[in-house]
Design an enzyme around this catalytic site. Structure first.
Site, PDB file in Angstrom:
ATOM      1  N   ASN A 200      11.593 -20.005 -30.657  1.00 10.79           N
ATOM      2  CA  ASN A 200      11.711 -18.908 -31.527  1.00 10.79           C
ATOM      3  C   ASN A 200      12.338 -19.881 -32.874  1.00 10.79           C
ATOM      4  OD1 ASN A 200      13.505 -16.971 -33.177  1.00 10.79           O
ATOM      5  ND2 ASN A 200      12.197 -15.797 -32.247  1.00 10.79           N
TER       6      ASN A 200
ATOM      7  N   ASN B 283      17.268 -15.813 -30.708  1.00 11.22           N
ATOM      8  CA  ASN B 283      16.780 -16.176 -32.204  1.00 11.22           C
ATOM      9  C   ASN B 283      16.836 -17.434 -33.077  1.00 11.22           C
ATOM     10  OD1 ASN B 283      14.737 -15.841 -34.482  1.00 11.22           O
ATOM     11  ND2 ASN B 283      14.669 -13.541 -33.231  1.00 11.22           N
TER      12      ASN B 283
ATOM     13  N   ASP C 252      17.449 -12.176 -36.804  1.00 10.57           N
ATOM     14  CA  ASP C 252      16.508 -13.267 -36.603  1.00 10.57           C
ATOM     15  C   ASP C 252      16.489 -14.255 -36.717  1.00 10.57           C
ATOM     16  OD1 ASP C 252      13.812 -14.446 -36.936  1.00 10.57           O
ATOM     17  OD2 ASP C 252      13.276 -12.369 -36.675  1.00 10.57           O
TER      18      ASP C 252
END
Length: 296
Positions: A118, A167, A215
């Protein structure tokens, strides 16, 4: 905030360039793209799958976490990623030259396939930390992990496992701490760095209240952890002591505000990806940026 580019196909992984442009990935489009200072978008390389976080390495190439791809949904003008798709290519770390040559650098660690890499960040030793969030399916999800690897393809080690949807990843300005954001739980973790690929005990930096998903992240020049906050549609600023200082929202609400990057220590300019609406924003940050280990 000022709109720099629109019509991007779920942009992520912004990297500020010295010439005023921005490199970023378009996850749904499967590309590494470049946005010029006047907003023109051009494709640097076709990567396939789901290119995600990106960073410049010590050799000047771009290193990309490729999550293997998503199912996609369009709802009321917002693009949203979903489960692992039928055409999932597997997770991988890719090395991309600025003239478009793509190499798959890592696809596994100790015989275990990478599932959904990620985000990544390089350290002063020339290696990089990266997260593997994993993939979700209708009835199950992968557990995630934090890895450390060398950019020449010679070494990859699993450093922390299990993590829940890890993330964003970033380093403190002095490189002594590594931060990881977990998406679903809404937590930011912190470890002391004991050496390349070696960490001390884990500590919770900040846990978000309510339904706020996390995120990617970046660290600014004051050492604040600036983490993109899904649903809320903002970048949340967390002080090194764990205090939530503020949340910076995009002008046109987007539940998929996914990332932020800084130009550098001599600038207060930041770029934010509003992925669900396909927009790249520029704004003046309250603090100076941070010089990453490598830039282009």
């Amino acid at each position: 905030m000022r709109v720099i580019a629109t019509g991007l196909d779920f942009p992520e992984g912004p990297v500020a360039l010295r010439d005023g442009g921005v490199l970023l990935v378009e996850i749904r489009r499967g590309t590494l793209s470049r946005v010029s200072p006047d907003g023109e978008v051009s494709v640097v390389a076709e990567l396939g799958g789901g290119p995600n976080g990106a960073a410049i390495g010590p050799d000047g190439a771009v290193y990309v976490c490729n999550n293997g791809g998503f199912e996609w949904h369009d709802r009321d003008g917002i693009t949203a990623p979903g489960h692992q798709p039928a055409d999932y290519i597997g997770g991988r770390i890719q090395r991309v030259t600025l003239d478009g040559e793509v190499t798959d650098l890592y696809t596994e660690c100790d015989g275990r396939p990478l599932r959904g890499p990620n985000d990544l960040v390089f350290d002063a030793h020339g290696g990089f930390w990266f997260t593997d969030l994993g993939k979700s399916r209708e009835r199950d999800n992968d557990t995630g992990a934090l890895y450390y690897a060398k950019p020449d393809g010679s070494s990859i080690v699993e450093v922390a496992h299990p993590l829940v949807q890890p993330n964003g990843v970033g380093l403190s300005p002095d490189g002594t701490k590594v931060y990881v954001a977990e998406t679903g739980p809404g937590r930011v973790w912190c470890w002391d760095v004991e050496g390349p690929g070696r960490l001390g005990e884990r500590a919770l930096l900040h846990g978000f209240a309510g339904h706020q998903l996390l995120d990617s992240l970046a660290v600014d020049g004051d050492g604040n952890v600036c983490v993109a906050t899904l649903v809320t549609g903002a970048v949340s600023v967390i002080a090194p002591d764990g205090t939530l200082l503020r949340q910076v929202r995009v002008p046109d609400h987007d539940p998929f505000v996914t990332n932020i990057c800084f130009v550098g220590a001599d600038s207060r300019t930041a770029y934010v990806t509003s992925s669900g609406r396909g927009v790249l924003y520029e704004l003046e940050w309250d603090s100076p940026g941070l010089d990453l280990e490598h830039s282009a």
